[in-house]
Design an enzyme around this catalytic site. Structure first.
Site, mmCIF file in Angstrom:
data_model
loop_
_atom_site.group_PDB
_atom_site.id
_atom_site.type_symbol
_atom_site.label_atom_id
_atom_site.label_comp_id
_atom_site.label_asym_id
_atom_site.label_seq_id
_atom_site.Cartn_x
_atom_site.Cartn_y
_atom_site.Cartn_z
ATOM 1 C CB SER A 10 -10.488 -11.264 -2.614
ATOM 2 O OG SER A 10 -10.619 -11.335 -1.213
ATOM 3 C CE1 TYR A 52 -3.958 -2.057 0.124
ATOM 4 C CE2 TYR A 52 -2.878 -3.180 1.935
ATOM 5 C CZ TYR A 52 -3.886 -3.118 0.997
ATOM 6 O OH TYR A 52 -4.810 -4.120 0.915
#
Length: 645
Positions: free
Chosen positions: A544, A90
């Site tokens: 996911s 991130y």
């Protein structure tokens, strides 16, 4: 060692010690890395990579040195990979947060009669948020426990404690995750965005918490203030939708003025952001609602009515389009699901308390955040708006409900729904592209202190054997080909259970070795500059599983320009998929992928049905050999249940 507590029965408090994330054996990781990549790269490239990896792992070589340093780091820290992972995943990333990073949760479509009805919903929602945050602050949230494999193992709760008290501050090269002290008086307000304006809604007045009726009153005032065109401020939320370096540079310009500095400080310390959206003017379907959550429809719609740096940002549209878009760095999807499911159940199960207002004699007027602009800042806003609009036009999204069957059918085949769907995704991609690619599927490692995720590499050699059988040999497809599916699921499950979720996955380990080399100021080892390693981290298929128990769904964008983002939500009688790609890529198309996925799921069902019929002859020897290589027969064991979902 860190201690986590839960709320036990009969008022008795129990505590649990969480272990550290292990450092996997070096040879195991290197062998598995080669195994994961062998069938995904050309033979010539694989042989080159194999030589590099063997050299790296030689006794007394670079790999052993870095492994030793990593073990030393593990001895000195609670979690050796957390900072490395957070920065790599991130904080070091420079792409804009909307679409590229921030996921969204789309709530059920609401049927509001008018604007006030939507404000009642918003006031009730914020009341639920405050109740949930109080449970977090007082540490009465029950600890999560693993289900399926390692059932009963307590999971780390730290991600919950960062839902509301964090902020992602943009930086020129690296962002910073700012963490405020839980229960701080600095966080006794929320920011309300309305018509691209930002207002401060104080939740405590004269040391008394506002009641739901008071929150509604304040929201009504804010809507009225936002309609005043004479006091309207420029759409500064656009800056947060820009690339991280561009936003950091713009922020530097803003904070030169004290007015801007103060407005930014108030936003950065807020509990959450509430976005009151105008009707979008779009046809309200699953796909359009998901798009509005991810990017707001651009600056021409609600794209400026956002502040993307704040982890929890709730959206309530006058047309009933509601949900939340989240800055992802402080927590994973399962924590977001837990929070939003709590809120949805609160909304439906706890009646709105719109009784008499608080005894506070007169509520102060909410403050409008003010900004000082210059021609240079106006140019920055214009540039941000144009870049957001390009991102909006480029995103190709398709939210699809597969209604032929759901997870109950898959369970009846004694297979894990997650593993089964992963195989279907591999089949769809192969049908579209004639190859498999590095695939990302998040695997939680929350059973360790401050554990986040590692990667399940589901594009296995067994998956390739299966998709080839389903595609290349379709003309002669018979029941015996079902045996290709069995070893794939066994291999997938073995990797999942014994490696990824137990802290022995390869991705975090290789990342740690790479970062240790950088800290030692070594020339980057060849294993990390090799073409295979670069390809291994280009996740063209990013997937996911985000299951929910209430009617809502999650979505996110692709992580590479020529890739797919695929979030799936298995329900009893249907499977929900949110598939994204970019129009700018000639290699991808979300509708084409969905069509291939649909066809593959139907064919897999038909194969399952055929396999359940009595057979007059045994499977061919070649198929048996594939099964035997896995050291198992044709019956799938209960260990295929990765998470018990």
């Amino acid at each position: 060692m860190p201690i986590l507590e839960r709320e036990p029965p009969k008022g008795r408090r129990e505590s649990y010690v969480l272990p550290k994330v292990p450092v996997p054996p070096l040879k195991q990781t290197l062998d598995m890395y080669l195994s994961c990549m062998k069938h995904l790269v050309k033979e010539e490239q694989y042989q080159k990579t194999k030589a590099i990896v063997v050299k790296f792992g030689e006794p007394g070589g670079t790999g052993e040195l870095l492994q030793k340093k990593l073990l030393e780091r593990s001895d000195k820290t609670y979690n050796w990979v957390y900072d490395y992972w957070l920065e790599d995943m991130y904080l070091n990333q420079r792409l804009a947060l909307p679409v590229n990073s921030n996921p969204a949760m789309v709530f059920p479509k609401q049927n509001f009669k008018d604007r006030k009805d939507s404000l009642r919903f918003a006031a009730h929602l914020i009341t639920g948020v405050l109740e949930y945050k109080e449970r977090i602050d007082t540490r009465v949230l029950p600890v999560d426990f693993a289900r399926g494999q390692l059932a009963g193992t307590p999971l780390c709760m730290k991600q919950y404690y960062r839902l509301f008290n964090t902020y992602r501050l943009p930086g020129h090269k690296r962002d910073t995750l700012v963490i405020h002290k839980p229960g701080s008086t600095e966080q006794e307000h929320i920011i309300v965005a309305c018509k691209n304006q930002f207002f401060v809604l104080d939740l405590v007045v004269n040391k008394k918490k506002l009641k739901e009726m008071d929150i509604l009153t304040q929201l009504e005032k804010i809507v009225k203030m936002a309609e005043n065109s004479e006091e309207r401020q420029p759409p500064f939320g656009l800056l947060t939708s820009d690339g991280r370096t561009e936003w950091a540079q713009a922020r530097e310009v803003l904070i030169k003025d004290s007015v801007n500095r103060e407005s930014l400080a108030v936003i950065e310390k807020c509990l959450c952001v509430l976005c009151l959206d105008n009707p979008s003017g779009m046809e309200v379907g699953d796909t359009s609602r998901a798009l509005l959550m991810l990017h707001g429809g651009g600056h021409e719609k609600m794209g400026a009515n956002r502040w993307y740096d704040k982890p929890m940002q709730f959206i309530v549209g006058e047309d009933g389009v509601c949900g939340t878009v989240c800055e992802h760095s402080p927590f994973e999807g399962i924590v977001l699901v837990a929070c939003t499911e709590y809120l949805m159940k609160f909304m439906t199960g706890s009646p709105s308390k719109m009784g008499r207002a608080t005894s506070v004699s007169e509520l102060p007027t909410p403050a409008r955040l003010l900004w000082k602009t210059t021609p240079h800042i106006q140019d920055l806003l214009k540039a941000s708006a144009e870049r957001l609009q390009r991102l909006v036009r480029d995103l190709d999204m398709d939210v699809h409900k597969f209604e032929v069957y759901g997870k109950e059918f898959i369970k009846k085949q004694k297979m894990s729904p997650d593993a089964y769907i992963q195989v279907a995704l591999q089949l769809a991609f192969y049908r579209c592209n004639g190859r498999l690619v590095s695939t990302y599927e998040s695997a939680s490692i929350r059973r360790f202190h401050e554990g986040r995720v590692d990667n399940i590499r589901s594009a296995t050699s067994e998956a390739l054997a299966f998709v080839k059988a389903m595609t290349d040999e379709k003309a002669s497809l018979s029941v015996s080909h079902f045996s290709y599916l069995v070893p794939q699921l066994l291999g997938y499950s073995h990797y999942t259970v014994h490696h990824a979720i137990t802290g022995l996955g390869i991705d975090n380990h290789l990342l740690g070795l790479r970062e240790i080399a950088q800290e030692l100021k070594m020339e980057r080892p060849e294993i990390f500059t090799d073409e295979t390693y670069v390809a291994s981290n280009q996740f063209i298929l990013s997937t996911s599983q985000v299951p929910t128990t209430v009617e809502m769904f999650c979505c996110y964008g692709p992580v590479v320009p020529n890739g797919y983002g695929c979030c799936y939500n298995p329900q009893s009688d249907h499977l929900l998929f949110s598939v994204t790609s970019f129009h700018g890529s000639t290699e991808t198309c979300s509708a084409v992928f969905i069509k291939a996925l649909d066809e593959g799921l139907v064919e897999m069902r038909d194969l399952c049905r055929k396999s359940n019929k009595p057979q007059s002859s045994a499977a061919p020897a070649a198929s048996k050999a594939v099964v035997n290589n896995q050291g198992a027969g044709s019956k799938l064991p209960s260990t295929l249940q990765k998470t018990g979902k």
